[in-house]
Scaffold this motif. Sequence first.
Motif, PDB file in Angstrom:
ATOM      1  N   TRP A 165     -39.383  -4.132 -24.413  1.00 42.93           N
ATOM      2  CA  TRP A 165     -39.011  -3.432 -25.652  1.00 42.93           C
ATOM      3  C   TRP A 165     -39.175  -1.924 -25.483  1.00 42.93           C
ATOM      4  O   TRP A 165     -38.302  -1.144 -25.875  1.00 42.93           O
ATOM      5  N   ARG A 166     -40.283  -1.514 -24.919  1.00 38.81           N
ATOM      6  CA  ARG A 166     -40.617  -0.080 -24.857  1.00 38.81           C
ATOM      7  C   ARG A 166     -39.701   0.690 -23.898  1.00 38.81           C
ATOM      8  O   ARG A 166     -39.211   1.783 -24.225  1.00 38.81           O
ATOM      9  N   ASP A 167     -39.475   0.117 -22.703  1.00 32.29           N
ATOM     10  CA  ASP A 167     -38.789   0.869 -21.656  1.00 32.29           C
ATOM     11  C   ASP A 167     -37.292   0.587 -21.574  1.00 32.29           C
ATOM     12  O   ASP A 167     -36.522   1.462 -21.155  1.00 32.29           O
ATOM     13  N   ASP A 168     -36.874  -0.624 -21.935  1.00 34.19           N
ATOM     14  CA  ASP A 168     -35.461  -0.972 -21.795  1.00 34.19           C
ATOM     15  C   ASP A 168     -34.693  -0.891 -23.112  1.00 34.19           C
ATOM     16  O   ASP A 168     -33.544  -0.449 -23.133  1.00 34.19           O
ATOM     17  N   VAL A 169     -35.306  -1.343 -24.188  1.00 36.65           N
ATOM     18  CA  VAL A 169     -34.583  -1.448 -25.454  1.00 36.65           C
ATOM     19  C   VAL A 169     -34.737  -0.194 -26.303  1.00 36.65           C
ATOM     20  O   VAL A 169     -33.743   0.367 -26.793  1.00 36.65           O
ATOM     21  N   GLU A 170     -35.969   0.268 -26.474  1.00 35.21           N
ATOM     22  CA  GLU A 170     -36.184   1.368 -27.416  1.00 35.21           C
ATOM     23  C   GLU A 170     -35.445   2.649 -27.038  1.00 35.21           C
ATOM     24  O   GLU A 170     -34.906   3.331 -27.932  1.00 35.21           O
ATOM     25  N   PRO A 171     -35.369   3.048 -25.752  1.00 39.10           N
ATOM     26  CA  PRO A 171     -34.617   4.275 -25.447  1.00 39.10           C
ATOM     27  C   PRO A 171     -33.172   4.232 -25.927  1.00 39.10           C
ATOM     28  O   PRO A 171     -32.620   5.256 -26.357  1.00 39.10           O
ATOM     29  N   LEU A 172     -32.538   3.058 -25.875  1.00 37.80           N
ATOM     30  CA  LEU A 172     -31.169   2.943 -26.368  1.00 37.80           C
ATOM     31  C   LEU A 172     -31.114   2.956 -27.886  1.00 37.80           C
ATOM     32  O   LEU A 172     -30.191   3.525 -28.481  1.00 37.80           O
ATOM     33  N   LEU A 173     -32.108   2.334 -28.516  1.00 39.20           N
ATOM     34  CA  LEU A 173     -32.146   2.356 -29.975  1.00 39.20           C
ATOM     35  C   LEU A 173     -32.315   3.773 -30.513  1.00 39.20           C
ATOM     36  O   LEU A 173     -31.794   4.116 -31.576  1.00 39.20           O
ATOM     37  N   ARG A 174     -33.040   4.598 -29.782  1.00 38.40           N
ATOM     38  CA  ARG A 174     -33.277   5.966 -30.244  1.00 38.40           C
ATOM     39  C   ARG A 174     -31.973   6.759 -30.371  1.00 38.40           C
ATOM     40  O   ARG A 174     -31.902   7.745 -31.103  1.00 38.40           O
ATOM     41  N   ARG A 175     -30.954   6.325 -29.646  1.00 41.34           N
ATOM     42  CA  ARG A 175     -29.674   7.036 -29.715  1.00 41.34           C
ATOM     43  C   ARG A 175     -28.867   6.651 -30.950  1.00 41.34           C
ATOM     44  O   ARG A 175     -27.845   7.260 -31.243  1.00 41.34           O
ATOM     45  N   SER A 176     -29.306   5.613 -31.635  1.00 42.85           N
ATOM     46  CA  SER A 176     -28.559   5.157 -32.805  1.00 42.85           C
ATOM     47  C   SER A 176     -29.025   5.908 -34.039  1.00 42.85           C
ATOM     48  O   SER A 176     -30.123   6.457 -34.091  1.00 42.85           O
ATOM     49  N   GLY A 177     -28.192   5.919 -35.052  1.00 45.07           N
ATOM     50  CA  GLY A 177     -28.503   6.678 -36.249  1.00 45.07           C
ATOM     51  C   GLY A 177     -29.647   6.076 -37.039  1.00 45.07           C
ATOM     52  O   GLY A 177     -29.669   4.883 -37.308  1.00 45.07           O
ATOM     53  N   GLY A 178     -30.579   6.945 -37.418  1.00 42.65           N
ATOM     54  CA  GLY A 178     -31.642   6.534 -38.325  1.00 42.65           C
ATOM     55  C   GLY A 178     -32.701   5.630 -37.720  1.00 42.65           C
ATOM     56  O   GLY A 178     -33.452   4.988 -38.467  1.00 42.65           O
ATOM     57  N   TYR A 179     -32.811   5.603 -36.382  1.00 42.37           N
ATOM     58  CA  TYR A 179     -33.805   4.706 -35.779  1.00 42.37           C
ATOM     59  C   TYR A 179     -35.223   5.182 -36.073  1.00 42.37           C
ATOM     60  O   TYR A 179     -35.556   6.359 -35.922  1.00 42.37           O
ATOM     61  N   ARG A 180     -36.059   4.227 -36.491  1.00 43.56           N
ATOM     62  CA  ARG A 180     -37.493   4.476 -36.631  1.00 43.56           C
ATOM     63  C   ARG A 180     -38.240   3.174 -36.441  1.00 43.56           C
ATOM     64  O   ARG A 180     -37.984   2.198 -37.141  1.00 43.56           O
ATOM     65  N   ARG A 181     -39.139   3.180 -35.480  1.00 42.43           N
ATOM     66  CA  ARG A 181     -39.934   1.973 -35.258  1.00 42.43           C
ATOM     67  C   ARG A 181     -40.971   1.838 -36.355  1.00 42.43           C
ATOM     68  O   ARG A 181     -41.526   2.824 -36.835  1.00 42.43           O
ATOM     69  N   ILE A 182     -41.273   0.590 -36.724  1.00 45.01           N
ATOM     70  CA  ILE A 182     -42.281   0.277 -37.735  1.00 45.01           C
ATOM     71  C   ILE A 182     -43.512  -0.251 -37.006  1.00 45.01           C
ATOM     72  O   ILE A 182     -43.493  -1.343 -36.445  1.00 45.01           O
ATOM     73  N   GLY A 183     -44.586   0.521 -36.991  1.00 43.80           N
ATOM     74  CA  GLY A 183     -45.794   0.063 -36.318  1.00 43.80           C
ATOM     75  C   GLY A 183     -45.643   0.056 -34.813  1.00 43.80           C
ATOM     76  O   GLY A 183     -44.746   0.674 -34.236  1.00 43.80           O
ATOM     77  N   GLY A 184     -46.533  -0.670 -34.154  1.00 42.83           N
ATOM     78  CA  GLY A 184     -46.530  -0.732 -32.704  1.00 42.83           C
ATOM     79  C   GLY A 184     -45.761  -1.931 -32.177  1.00 42.83           C
ATOM     80  O   GLY A 184     -45.327  -2.802 -32.930  1.00 42.83           O
ATOM     81  N   ILE A 185     -45.588  -1.958 -30.869  1.00 45.01           N
ATOM     82  CA  ILE A 185     -45.020  -3.127 -30.191  1.00 45.01           C
ATOM     83  C   ILE A 185     -46.184  -4.060 -29.909  1.00 45.01           C
ATOM     84  O   ILE A 185     -47.165  -3.673 -29.270  1.00 45.01           O
ATOM     85  N   ARG A 186     -46.083  -5.290 -30.386  1.00 43.99           N
ATOM     86  CA  ARG A 186     -47.229  -6.186 -30.393  1.00 43.99           C
ATOM     87  C   ARG A 186     -47.079  -7.321 -29.394  1.00 43.99           C
ATOM     88  O   ARG A 186     -46.120  -8.099 -29.481  1.00 43.99           O
ATOM     89  N   ALA A 187     -48.006  -7.406 -28.462  1.00 37.66           N
ATOM     90  CA  ALA A 187     -48.019  -8.537 -27.535  1.00 37.66           C
ATOM     91  C   ALA A 187     -48.412  -9.797 -28.301  1.00 37.66           C
ATOM     92  O   ALA A 187     -49.291  -9.774 -29.159  1.00 37.66           O
TER      93      ALA A 187
END
Length: 530
Positions: free
Chosen positions: A442-464
């Motif tokens: 999630w952190r290294d592969d998915v989130e960088p691409l999501l950051r390029r989308s409009g209005g992206y904001r993560r809610i809380g942490g990434i939880r194992a």
Amino acid sequence: MAMGRAHVSTDRPVAGRFRPVEITHRETNRVRWYADDLRTGRPFLVTRIGLPPDAGDAVRRAPSRVLRTAGIVSRLCPERTATVVETAVEGGFLWIVTAWIDGTPLDDVLAGEGAFDPVRAARTGLDLLDVLDAAHAGGLTHGELSPGEVFLRPGGPLVVAGYGLTGTTPAPRLTAPSYAAPEQARGEPAGPAADLWALGAILYALCEGRAPFRDRGRFEATLRGVDRLPLRAPVRAGPLTPVVQGLLCKEARERPTGAAVREALARVVREDTGVAPTAGPDTRPRGGHSPALLCAGREVSRRAVVLGAVPAAAGVAALVLAATRGLSGTATGTSSGPPPASASGPTGSGPPDSGRDEPEPGGRGAAPAPTGPPGSAGLPPGYRTLHAPEGFSVALPAGWQRLDTSGVSGLAYRVTFGADDDPRRLAVTYSERVGTDAVAVWRDDVEPLLRRSGGYRRIGGIRATTYRGREAADMEWFTAADGTRVRTFGRGFLLGGGRGFSLRWTTPADGWAEPGSREALRTFLRTFRP
């Protein structure tokens, strides 16, 4: 000792309130369900235990005894024992309702992963000994301990259920007779030494992959075997062999003390890592420590123990990378998304467990998926199970169908489900090119691409976490899709060999907490099968 076999329809809520939905665990004379609270919608665990027909007046006292004992041990060892919220005797069975435990019973872990190595078994034993020491210091014996009553959790210490059963009836043991101590098999009262025997039997099972004495199908026959048959020498326990054999001495007075067991287990961990685990306080009466401190004494080492044990431990099949690099670029907006479900948000965190009235944003609204085959039984009205040709199944609401399918060179695919008149979406992603760390995906592969989308904001942490016995991780976020703010819950889980699945549930942000959306997410997580 014959146990009650009366038929009880699970269509009728337990105690008029808790509706069993799906069986999550079976053990000798014990069945456990995932259940919905009809008043609040929160998830609970409901356990059914057969009562002997000759229990007499003890049956009437059993519910109050279980409630009282569970409450005491919870105070002695906070957050390490199951929280009992209701008990009842109905149809010849004792029913126990506990707050949801976001973890997997040890026997399910063993069934999914196989035997533990001795060091991992020793760490698990130390965690379990913390709970036993605290209870014994308070004068309480478990008496029904077995792998089915010990839950491994992804983000915290293990949890022990089943306190309060021993002594509720004249029967020497109500459940899991292959883990009964010999003195119990002979009909004698269970004391702390019986719990230490059960600890030894659990350590044996963790190392050998099977109980030290097999279940013979009839309580009486199994108990006779425990009492009379010699122990099959462990062959995979390695440095744990002496302590396991000592704990499994037939005579209670010959078993080692809890303090000696702690030192032996800590030595195995210390010699493997070169670092001594933080020892729990001395539990002998002269020690002067409060019982609650006995459970807090090893918090530093416990996080490493549990996180190391969880990937193998238990039931989490849902969070792994919802996307590979090839597919994650299409994973924003309507193909991702979610309300709560064992995730954490700005106003709530952690998996569904206990003690909160209403589901909070971020995750106390939906339960992790129990085990068991999907089907129509227990599904909300209108839902049906879809078997996808790609190799997975999941229950979908009425009118939902496949909306889109995309793939990358045969190594990954994403299938998106929904309905034309419904803005919500479920995306199922599979990849054969994910790493070995679910959080990192999630952190290294998915989130960088999501950051390029409009209005992206993560809610809380990434939880194992874990899902269906596999390493998993949850992430929740906001994005914008076609001018609408949407919220997505993603759970990914690792299959091994670079393979992984993810589920993404997306809904308009202002509708994510609606009861129908919460129910949909709970159902997806509960019924998804790779």
